[in-house]
Write an enzyme that holds these catalytic residues in place. Structure first.
Site, PDB file in Angstrom:
ATOM      1  N   ASP A 145       0.837  -1.197   0.000  1.00  0.00           N
ATOM      2  CA  ASP A 145       0.000   0.000   0.000  1.00  0.00           C
ATOM      3  C   ASP A 145       0.874   1.250   0.000  1.00  0.00           C
ATOM      4  OD1 ASP A 145      -2.403   1.437   0.024  1.00  0.00           O
ATOM      5  OD2 ASP A 145      -2.431   1.565   2.216  1.00  0.00           O
ATOM      6  N   CYS A 199     -20.281 -12.252  -5.491  1.00  0.00           N
ATOM      7  CA  CYS A 199     -21.149 -11.433  -4.641  1.00  0.00           C
ATOM      8  C   CYS A 199     -22.623 -11.648  -4.986  1.00  0.00           C
ATOM      9  CB  CYS A 199     -20.805  -9.946  -4.787  1.00  0.00           C
ATOM     10  SG  CYS A 199     -19.276  -9.462  -3.962  1.00  0.00           S
ATOM     11  N   CYS A 202     -26.260 -10.145  -3.450  1.00  0.00           N
ATOM     12  CA  CYS A 202     -26.098  -9.688  -2.071  1.00  0.00           C
ATOM     13  C   CYS A 202     -25.757  -8.200  -2.019  1.00  0.00           C
ATOM     14  CB  CYS A 202     -24.993 -10.495  -1.379  1.00  0.00           C
ATOM     15  SG  CYS A 202     -24.691 -10.007   0.330  1.00  0.00           S
ATOM     16  N   CYS A 205     -23.289  -5.367   2.457  1.00  0.00           N
ATOM     17  CA  CYS A 205     -22.291  -4.344   2.798  1.00  0.00           C
ATOM     18  C   CYS A 205     -22.805  -2.945   2.481  1.00  0.00           C
ATOM     19  CB  CYS A 205     -20.975  -4.615   2.075  1.00  0.00           C
ATOM     20  SG  CYS A 205     -21.084  -4.659   0.261  1.00  0.00           S
ATOM     21  N   CYS A 209     -23.687  -0.038   5.743  1.00  0.00           N
ATOM     22  CA  CYS A 209     -22.747   1.080   5.908  1.00  0.00           C
ATOM     23  C   CYS A 209     -23.410   2.225   6.683  1.00  0.00           C
ATOM     24  CB  CYS A 209     -22.258   1.585   4.553  1.00  0.00           C
ATOM     25  SG  CYS A 209     -21.095   2.973   4.694  1.00  0.00           S
ATOM     26  N   CYS A 252     -13.255   1.318  10.374  1.00  0.00           N
ATOM     27  CA  CYS A 252     -14.583   0.702  10.482  1.00  0.00           C
ATOM     28  C   CYS A 252     -14.548  -0.646   9.773  1.00  0.00           C
ATOM     29  CB  CYS A 252     -15.637   1.615   9.849  1.00  0.00           C
ATOM     30  SG  CYS A 252     -17.318   0.954   9.881  1.00  0.00           S
ATOM     31  N   CYS A 255     -18.670  -3.205   6.963  1.00  0.00           N
ATOM     32  CA  CYS A 255     -18.962  -3.816   5.662  1.00  0.00           C
ATOM     33  C   CYS A 255     -18.325  -5.199   5.530  1.00  0.00           C
ATOM     34  CB  CYS A 255     -18.529  -2.896   4.514  1.00  0.00           C
ATOM     35  SG  CYS A 255     -16.756  -2.589   4.406  1.00  0.00           S
ATOM     36  N   CYS A 259     -20.399  -9.309   5.748  1.00  0.00           N
ATOM     37  CA  CYS A 259     -20.219 -10.077   4.515  1.00  0.00           C
ATOM     38  C   CYS A 259     -20.303 -11.582   4.789  1.00  0.00           C
ATOM     39  CB  CYS A 259     -18.868  -9.740   3.887  1.00  0.00           C
ATOM     40  SG  CYS A 259     -18.512 -10.698   2.388  1.00  0.00           S
TER      41      CYS A 259
END
Length: 361
Positions: A145, A199, A202, A205, A209, A252, A255, A259
């Site tokens: 990152d 996914c 669905c 998430c 939020c 946070c 989300c 899942c």
């Protein structure tokens, strides 16, 4: 050091298999091989993201666009990218988030232990050295990152997982509680193939939020995201988000916790990710008592340092404002006003108002 065999004498598939085995032995949960041109298609989507202002004030995202589109400009001579991930959960999460535990301080799970950037880069350097001892000299550069690249797209192109609707990478057998790293190399290794997305219909998430930051599937507006607001953003947090932030003082996980794929999340074998200084169980009031010296001591080698002392206290003030009324909280807030900067004091005043409203309502 073992004797090396000239690189050209290695079968590429065998070398790839050997590298993957070494990566797993170092504690990486997975290892795949990508090519530097594998994510060029991401640029139109990214430019649209920037144009909409969803990057908030993270202006660094607008820089080095040429390198994002072509990683070979970032590290000349790159032929293959060794992609790895590390699980960071230390215990199994509940299948759904717990909305509020009075006076508890919630820190995102990845940030409770040692800064993963340091752990990741250190192990990638070790992997590079092991490969060098095995095959001889080659060019390499590790990232965690820390570079202008389409990190998730690179991993996704090689089958590490798929990008979920919350914009995080999901792995079918491990969920999403992991961090990513890359070793750019001059080795010419066979690339792995992408997986499929799972996914489906669905929208858990998106629905969960607290600030509706996921504006549509696969698109996150950082200006509304609690992770951005409590970590990257240094200013006055808009009142419309303060109640939704609740007691989340750094990041946070909502989300991810909601899942379904995280029912398969794996526990980390890496000690560095275990909580330090009780950061998984401290109360808001305990953290409010920290002075800057204590903050710096208890966040040494921690990603929490990123937010800075004043912003950290700003976040705690919001949490205290959202807590049930307490005379102890009121006293702590009043006594803190002389100790903090103007931005923190704006949030202290708000928190006092919220506490008073609970007292009389």
């Amino acid at each position: 050091m073992s004797s090396t065999i000239p690189l050209q004498q290695f079968d590429p598939q065998q070398l790839k298999a050997w590298i993957k085995a070494e990566a797993l032995a170092l504690g990486f949960a997975d290892c795949v091989i990508a090519k530097p041109a594998s994510q060029a298609k991401e640029m139109p989507r990214f430019l649209d993201y920037l144009e909409k202002g969803y990057h908030a004030d993270m202006d660094y995202l607008t820089e080095n666009l040429d390198k994002r589109e072509n990683p070979e400009l970032l590290v000349p001579g790159t032929k293959s990218i060794i992609c790895v991930r590390m699980n960071y959960l230390v215990d199994s999460p509940k299948p759904r988030h717990i909305p509020y535990v009075p006076n508890s301080a919630i820190i995102a799970r990845y940030a409770r232990g040692r800064d993963y950037h340091k752990v990741m880069r250190g192990r990638l350097k070790t992997l590079a050295q092991k490969i060098r001892e095995h095959v001889g000299e080659f060019e390499s550069r590790p990232f965690a990152d820390s570079a202008p690249i389409f990190e998730k797209a690179i991993h996704e192109s090689a089958g590490m997982g798929w990008t979920g609707k919350h914009t995080l990478l999901i792995q079918k057998k491990s969920g999403s509680f992991f961090v990513l790293g890359e070793l750019f190399t001059s080795l010419d290794l066979p690339e792995d193939t992408a997986t499929t997305a799972h996914c489906g219909s669905c929208s858990a998430c998106i629905d969960i939020c607290p600030t509706q930051a996921i504006v549509k599937p696969y698109v996150l507006n950082a200006r509304r995201c609690i992770a951005y607001l409590t970590i990257e953003y240094k200013g006055i947090i808009a009142e419309e988000f303060r109640a939704a932030i609740g007691n989340r003082i750094f990041g946070c996980d909502d989300c991810q916790l909601i899942c379904p794929w995280n029912s398969f999340a794996k526990i980390t074998p890496i000690e560095d990710f275990h909580p330090r200084h009780g950061l998984d169980q401290l109360s808001l009031l305990e953290l409010w008592q920290w002075d800057e010296t204590t903050f710096l001591r208890c966040t040494e080698g921690s990603p929490i340092r990123r937010t800075g002392f004043q912003s950290f206290k700003r976040n705690i003030a919001i949490g205290l404002g959202n807590a049930p009324f307490s005379a102890e909280i009121m006293d702590a807030l009043e006594n803190g006003k002389s100790l903090h900067d103007e931005i923190v004091n704006v949030h202290i005043d708000w928190a006092i108002t919220q506490q008073l409203q609970r007292k009389f309502n």
